[in-house]
Design an enzyme around this catalytic site. Structure first.
Site, PDB file in Angstrom:
ATOM      1  N   TYR A   1       0.848  -1.198   0.000  1.00 30.46           N
ATOM      2  CA  TYR A   1       0.000   0.000   0.000  1.00 30.46           C
ATOM      3  C   TYR A   1       0.884   1.249   0.000  1.00 30.46           C
ATOM      4  CZ  TYR A   1      -2.882   3.758   1.885  1.00 30.46           C
ATOM      5  OH  TYR A   1      -3.502   4.968   2.078  1.00 30.46           O
TER       6      TYR A   1
HETATM    7  O1  UGB Z   1      -2.091   6.843   7.788  1.00 25.52           O
HETATM    8  C1  UGB Z   1      -2.211   6.160   6.786  1.00 25.52           C
HETATM    9  O2  UGB Z   1      -1.758   6.461   5.723  1.00 25.52           O
HETATM   10  C2  UGB Z   1      -2.922   4.851   6.892  1.00 25.52           C
HETATM   11  O3  UGB Z   1      -3.797   4.897   8.024  1.00 25.52           O
HETATM   12  C3  UGB Z   1      -4.475   3.716   8.272  1.00 25.52           C
HETATM   13  O4  UGB Z   1      -3.563   2.668   8.561  1.00 25.52           O
HETATM   14  P1  UGB Z   1      -3.189   2.374  10.060  1.00 25.52           P
HETATM   15  O5  UGB Z   1      -2.550   3.543  10.692  1.00 25.52           O
HETATM   16  O6  UGB Z   1      -2.416   1.105  10.070  1.00 25.52           O
HETATM   17  O7  UGB Z   1      -4.639   2.220  10.704  1.00 25.52           O
HETATM   18  P2  UGB Z   1      -5.379   0.966  11.323  1.00 25.52           P
HETATM   19  O8  UGB Z   1      -5.370  -0.164  10.405  1.00 25.52           O
HETATM   20  O9  UGB Z   1      -6.679   1.466  11.808  1.00 25.52           O
HETATM   21  O10 UGB Z   1      -4.478   0.606  12.579  1.00 25.52           O
HETATM   22  C4  UGB Z   1      -4.333   1.533  13.645  1.00 25.52           C
HETATM   23  C5  UGB Z   1      -3.428   0.960  14.703  1.00 25.52           C
HETATM   24  O11 UGB Z   1      -4.022  -0.196  15.284  1.00 25.52           O
HETATM   25  C6  UGB Z   1      -3.100  -1.264  15.275  1.00 25.52           C
HETATM   26  N1  UGB Z   1      -3.872  -2.519  15.115  1.00 25.52           N
HETATM   27  C7  UGB Z   1      -4.511  -2.765  13.981  1.00 25.52           C
HETATM   28  C8  UGB Z   1      -5.250  -3.915  13.828  1.00 25.52           C
HETATM   29  C9  UGB Z   1      -5.315  -4.831  14.882  1.00 25.52           C
HETATM   30  O12 UGB Z   1      -5.959  -5.890  14.813  1.00 25.52           O
HETATM   31  N2  UGB Z   1      -4.655  -4.541  16.027  1.00 25.52           N
HETATM   32  C10 UGB Z   1      -3.919  -3.396  16.178  1.00 25.52           C
HETATM   33  O13 UGB Z   1      -3.328  -3.189  17.245  1.00 25.52           O
HETATM   34  C11 UGB Z   1      -2.149  -0.988  14.129  1.00 25.52           C
HETATM   35  O14 UGB Z   1      -0.913  -1.576  14.363  1.00 25.52           O
HETATM   36  C12 UGB Z   1      -2.093   0.533  14.163  1.00 25.52           C
HETATM   37  O15 UGB Z   1      -1.091   0.934  15.044  1.00 25.52           O
HETATM   38  C13 UGB Z   1      -5.327   3.355   7.089  1.00 25.52           C
HETATM   39  O16 UGB Z   1      -5.975   2.112   7.313  1.00 25.52           O
HETATM   40  C14 UGB Z   1      -4.528   3.281   5.835  1.00 25.52           C
HETATM   41  O17 UGB Z   1      -5.408   3.084   4.744  1.00 25.52           O
HETATM   42  C15 UGB Z   1      -3.683   4.521   5.633  1.00 25.52           C
HETATM   43  O18 UGB Z   1      -4.490   5.572   5.214  1.00 25.52           O
END
Ligand code: UGB
Length: 433
Positions: A245
Site C-alpha cells: 500500500y
Molecule cells: O495513515 C495512513 O496512511 C494509513 O492509516 C491507516 O492505517 P493504520 O494507521 O495502520 O490504521 P489501522 O489499520 O486502523 O491501525 C491503527 C493501529 O491499530 C493497530 N492494530 C490494527 C489492527 C489490529 O488488529 N490490532 C492493532 O493493534 C495498528 O498496528 C495501528 O497501530 C489506514 O488504514 C490506511 O489506509 C492509511 O491511510
C-alpha cells in the site's frame, strides 16, 4: 443465414454416379461445412461478448475481488444530473470532480464543498472491499445535499473523458484508492489497479482536458515507512515502505512529479495520518475494535518488540476535510493545454496529521470508557504484514501554506464517532447523520 445456406447446399447434392469421387467430395463438403459452421459459432460468440454485453466500461474493475457488476452511465438524463450536481452556486466557487466520493473522506469532503456552494460531482465504483451498504448510505446522504455520484471506475478513460466533456471541472479531488495496509498481502493487484493504474489513467485524462484541472489527491503517512526520525517531515526520506500500500502511494507521488513535469498539471499530494471519525472505514482498527468490544469479542492489540508501544497520529475527519479544502483553494491552475505543458506548474506534498501520537492501548481505553464496556484485550507481537510501529506528523508546512490547524483530540473525535456508530447501527444502518 449463411450457415443455413451451407446446410441446404449439402442437402442439394445430386445422387449421381462416380461413388468414390462423390464420397470424397461429400466428405470434403461436409468438413468444409463443419468448419464454416463452427467458425460462425465462434464469430457469433465473439460478437456477443464484445458487442452485446454492456460497454467495456462495465467490465468488473478487479475480477479478483469484486462481484461482477455493471456500471451504466451516459444519456441525456445522466448528463443532466451530472451538470446539475456540478453547478457552482457560490461566487468564486469551484467545480470539483471527487473520486472515491462514497468513501469515508470522499463523502465528508464532497459534503463540505457542496455546503459552501461549490459544484461537486462524485465518482465511485462501490467495490466490496468493505460493506458496500455503508457506501450506499453515504451516497444517500450526499444525494440529499445535492451531490450526484457517478458509478464507475477511475480506470475507465471513456467515462472520465465523458465527464470532462460534460463539465469543465476546475479541480479534481482524487480520493479513490485501495486503502488498508494489511490487506495488500491478500490482494496486491487491487493496489496496483487502483493506486497506480487508476491514478495514471486519471492523470492521462486530466492532462488532455481543456482546461486542465488542478488536482489534489490522497497520499499517505505510510510513505514514511520504517523511518525512525520523528516527527515525520515532508523533507524526510520516503524510500523504505513497509507495505505494498505504502509503495503504491509513494509511486503515486513520483507519478505526480512526472505529470507535473511533462504536462504542467498542478498537483498536490496530501499525506493523511490514520483518519478516523463518523462514517469511517470498517476495516480500520478503531472501527472494528468498537464493533468487537460491543459484541464481547476479544481484540488483538499489536505491540512492538520488547513490549514496545505501537502508536498512531490519529487525525479527526473534520480536520482532514479542512486540509483538503484548503489544498483545493490554494491550488494554482495547471499550465498545460492541448496535452502540452506551457509553463512550470505547482507541485506540492503536505502532511495532514494531528501532531500528537496516541498508543493503540490508549485508544482502546478511550473506547472502553465511551462504550462503557471492558475490552477483552489480547496483546500480540505486531505481525510483519505492513504495519509500522508509530507515526507522527510534522505539520508546519501545511500550517504555513494551507493554514491547517487540527483542533480535535482523540478523546473528542472518538466520542463523535461512537455516537454516530451507535446511532447508525441501531437504526438498522439507515439513518445516522
Ligand atoms: O495513515 C495512513 O496512511 C494509513 O492509516 C491507516 O492505517 P493504520 O494507521 O495502520 O490504521 P489501522 O489499520 O486502523 O491501525 C491503527 C493501529 O491499530 C493497530 N492494530 C490494527 C489492527 C489490529 O488488529 N490490532 C492493532 O493493534 C495498528 O498496528 C495501528 O497501530 C489506514 O488504514 C490506511 O489506509 C492509511 O491511510
Amino acid at each position: 443465414m449463411s450457415q443455413l445456406k451451407q446446410m441446404s447446399h449439402l442437402d442439394n447434392i445430386p445422387s449421381t454416379p462416380g461413388k468414390f469421387k462423390m464420397e470424397k467430395r461429400l466428405r470434403w463438403h461436409s468438413s468444409l461445412a463443419k468448419l464454416t459452421f463452427w467458425s460462425f459459432v465462434f464469430l457469433g460468440l465473439i460478437f456477443i461478448f464484445f458487442f452485446l454485453s454492456p460497454s467495456s466500461s462495465s467490465l468488473p474493475s478487479d475480477p479478483s475481488r469484486r462481484s461482477l457488476r455493471t456500471y451504466s452511465w451516459g444519456g441525456p438524463a445522466w448528463e443532466k444530473r451530472v451538470r446539475s450536481s456540478a453547478k457552482v452556486r457560490a461566487r468564486n466557487g469551484i467545480s470539483v470532480l471527487v473520486t472515491g466520493a462514497a468513501g469515508f473522506v470522499g463523502t465528508h469532503v464532497s459534503a463540505a464543498l457542496k455546503r459552501r456552494g461549490d459544484g461537486v460531482v462524485g465518482l465511485d465504483n462501490f467495490n466490496d472491499y468493505y460493506d458496500p451498504s455503508l457506501k450506499r448510505a453515504r451516497q444517500a446522504l450526499l444525494e440529499r445535499t445535492g451531490v450526484f455520484i457517478v458509478e464507475g471506475d477511475i480506470n475507465d478513460s471513456e467515462l472520465l473523458r465523458k465527464l470532462f466533456e460534460v463539465v469543465a471541472f476546475t479541480h479534481v479531488m482524487h480520493l479513490a484508492a485501495q486503502a488498508g495496509v494489511r490487506y495488500a498481502m491478500e490482494n496486491p493487484s487491487s493496489y496496483v489497479h487502483s493506486n497506480i493504474a487508476g491514478l495514471v489513467n486519471l492523470l492521462e485524462v486530466c492532462k488532455s482536458a481543456n482546461p486542465q484541472p488542478a488536482i489534489v489527491w490522497a497520499s499517505s503517512s505510510s510513505v514514511y515507512g520504517l523511518n525512525t526520525k520523528v516527527p515525520f517531515s515532508e523533507r524526510d526520506r520516503t524510500d523504505q515502505p513497509a507495505s505494498l500500500y505504502a509503495a503504491t502511494k509513494k509511486a503515486g507521488e513520483e507519478i505526480a512529479h512526472t505529470y507535473n513535469h511533462i504536462y504542467g498539471l498542478s498537483l498536490t499530494g496530501l499525506r493523511f495520518f490514520t483518519v478516523y471519525g463518523p462514517w469511517g472505514r470498517p476495516d480500520m482498527a478503531y472501527f472494528f475494535f468498537t464493533k468487537d468490544i460491543l459484541k464481547g469479542k476479544s481484540i488483538r492489540i499489536f505491540e512492538a518488540p520488547n513490549h514496545g508501544t505501537v502508536a498512531r497520529d490519529f487525525t479527526y475527519i473534520d480536520d482532514i476535510v479542512k486540509g483538503c479544502v484548503a489544498a483545493l483553494d490554494t491550488a494554482e491552475k495547471s499550465t498545460g493545454s492541448g496535452g502540452k505543458k506551457k509553463g512550470p506548474a505547482q507541485l506540492r506534498v503536505f502532511n495532514l496529521g494531528n501532531t500528537s501520537p496516541v498508543p493503540v492501548t490508549d485508544l482502546v481505553s478511550i473506547l472502553e470508557r465511551l462504550l462503557k464496556v471492558k475490552a477483552k484485550r489480547t496483546m500480540m507481537k505486531m505481525p510483519r504484514n505492513g504495519d509500522v510501529q508509530f507515526t507522527h506528523a510534522n505539520i508546519s508546512l501545511a500550517q504555513r501554506e494551507l493554514g491547517y490547524k487540527p483542533t480535535t483530540d482523540l478523546q473528542t473525535g472518538l466520542k463523535k464517532f461512537v455516537r454516530w456508530y451507535i446511532k447508525y447501527y441501531s437504526a438498522g444502518e439507515k439513518s445516522a447523520q
